[in-house]
Design a protein around this motif. Sequence first.
Motif, short mmCIF file in Angstrom:
data_model
loop_
_atom_site.label_atom_id
_atom_site.label_comp_id
_atom_site.label_asym_id
_atom_site.label_seq_id
_atom_site.Cartn_x
_atom_site.Cartn_y
_atom_site.Cartn_z
N GLN A 89 -5.84 -11.83 3.73
CA GLN A 89 -5.14 -12.09 2.37
C GLN A 89 -4.48 -13.42 2.54
OE1 GLN A 89 -2.89 -8.65 1.33
NE2 GLN A 89 -2.24 -9.67 -0.78
N ASP A 90 -3.59 -13.71 3.63
CA ASP A 90 -3.22 -14.85 4.15
C ASP A 90 -2.96 -15.17 5.52
OD1 ASP A 90 -0.56 -13.78 5.27
OD2 ASP A 90 0.10 -13.59 3.09
N SER A 91 -2.46 -16.07 5.84
CA SER A 91 -2.31 -16.48 7.48
C SER A 91 -1.98 -15.22 8.48
CB SER A 91 -1.80 -17.39 7.72
OG SER A 91 -0.36 -17.39 7.45
N ARG A 92 -1.40 -14.27 7.94
CA ARG A 92 -0.70 -13.04 8.75
C ARG A 92 -1.22 -11.82 8.15
NH1 ARG A 92 5.28 -13.89 9.88
NH2 ARG A 92 4.74 -11.87 10.91
N THR A 93 -1.70 -11.64 6.92
CA THR A 93 -2.05 -10.24 6.47
C THR A 93 -3.37 -10.09 6.41
OG1 THR A 93 -0.04 -10.77 5.46
CG2 THR A 93 -1.21 -8.89 4.52
N ILE A 94 -3.78 -8.85 6.43
CA ILE A 94 -5.17 -8.38 6.33
C ILE A 94 -5.19 -7.21 5.54
CG2 ILE A 94 -7.37 -7.32 7.33
CD1 ILE A 94 -6.61 -8.88 9.77
N LYS A 95 -5.78 -6.89 4.45
CA LYS A 95 -5.76 -5.77 3.56
C LYS A 95 -7.00 -4.98 3.72
CE LYS A 95 -6.99 -7.50 -0.78
NZ LYS A 95 -6.63 -7.80 -2.24
N ILE A 96 -7.04 -3.76 3.72
CA ILE A 96 -8.30 -3.00 4.19
C ILE A 96 -8.23 -1.92 3.03
CG2 ILE A 96 -9.52 -1.48 5.79
CD1 ILE A 96 -7.72 -2.82 7.87
N PRO A 97 -9.13 -2.01 1.94
CA PRO A 97 -9.18 -0.93 1.15
C PRO A 97 -9.98 0.25 1.66
CG PRO A 97 -10.47 -2.94 0.48
CD PRO A 97 -9.89 -3.10 1.54
N VAL A 98 -9.44 1.41 1.63
CA VAL A 98 -10.08 2.73 2.26
C VAL A 98 -10.75 3.41 1.04
CG1 VAL A 98 -9.97 4.61 3.77
CG2 VAL A 98 -8.68 2.52 4.00
N PRO A 99 -12.08 3.66 0.88
CA PRO A 99 -12.57 4.48 -0.28
C PRO A 99 -12.34 5.80 -0.16
CG PRO A 99 -14.29 3.41 0.97
CD PRO A 99 -13.26 2.98 1.53
N LYS A 100 -12.11 6.60 -1.08
CA LYS A 100 -12.26 8.19 -0.93
C LYS A 100 -13.42 8.73 -0.30
CE LYS A 100 -8.43 9.36 -3.23
NZ LYS A 100 -7.28 9.57 -2.15
N PRO A 101 -13.75 9.69 0.61
CA PRO A 101 -14.84 9.87 1.31
C PRO A 101 -15.89 10.74 0.12
CG PRO A 101 -12.91 11.36 2.17
CD PRO A 101 -12.38 10.21 1.27
N THR A 102 -17.00 10.40 0.37
CA THR A 102 -18.00 11.02 -0.26
C THR A 102 -18.35 12.30 0.13
OG1 THR A 102 -19.88 10.06 0.79
CG2 THR A 102 -18.90 9.03 -1.15
#
Length: 172
Positions: A89-102
């Motif tokens: 996302q920026d120099s210190r942040t990572i975003k991780i979208p987690v999908p609902k399990p199928t």
Amino acid sequence: MTTAVEWYRKEVAAFETRASGRITPALLAPVRVEAYGKGSEAVKLEEVATVGIKDGSLLIVTVFDENNMKAVEQGIYSAKLPNIVPQRQDSRTIKIPVPKPTVEARNALVSTAQRMAEDVRIQVRKIHQASIKKGKYEKHSIELEEFQKLTDKNVAEVDKIFAQMKKAAGTK
């Protein structure tokens, strides 16, 4: 025997969380990071970053030191967690979208847990056999009966844990 059963209980708890779709920072617990250069000892993600949750389906990883950003990303990728794709996302942040399990993903988790349950049962039986050999007990002795009761109890515990996991995952 108890150690093997407790290990299985912990593993299944992680599977249950993933199968139910609940997102917790513990999802990234297996991630190891080589934070201080190549060849350095890998450290837990919590030692170099914080992990938070946003909107119930997004993990936010905030790195303490910008210099470790690349190592953290690499650690997340090399942990090979299913459906986990970090996005800077920026120099210190990572975003991780987690999908609902199928349904397929939940079934895969249940079958993995079932294989692990069988491995733990085998391990418990091996410990039982090793204990009997080590003790050189006479046939029909009280010790043999006690070992058998302990083995049966631990195998039943593994079965109970697996049944709870199946119920929580909502599979047949």
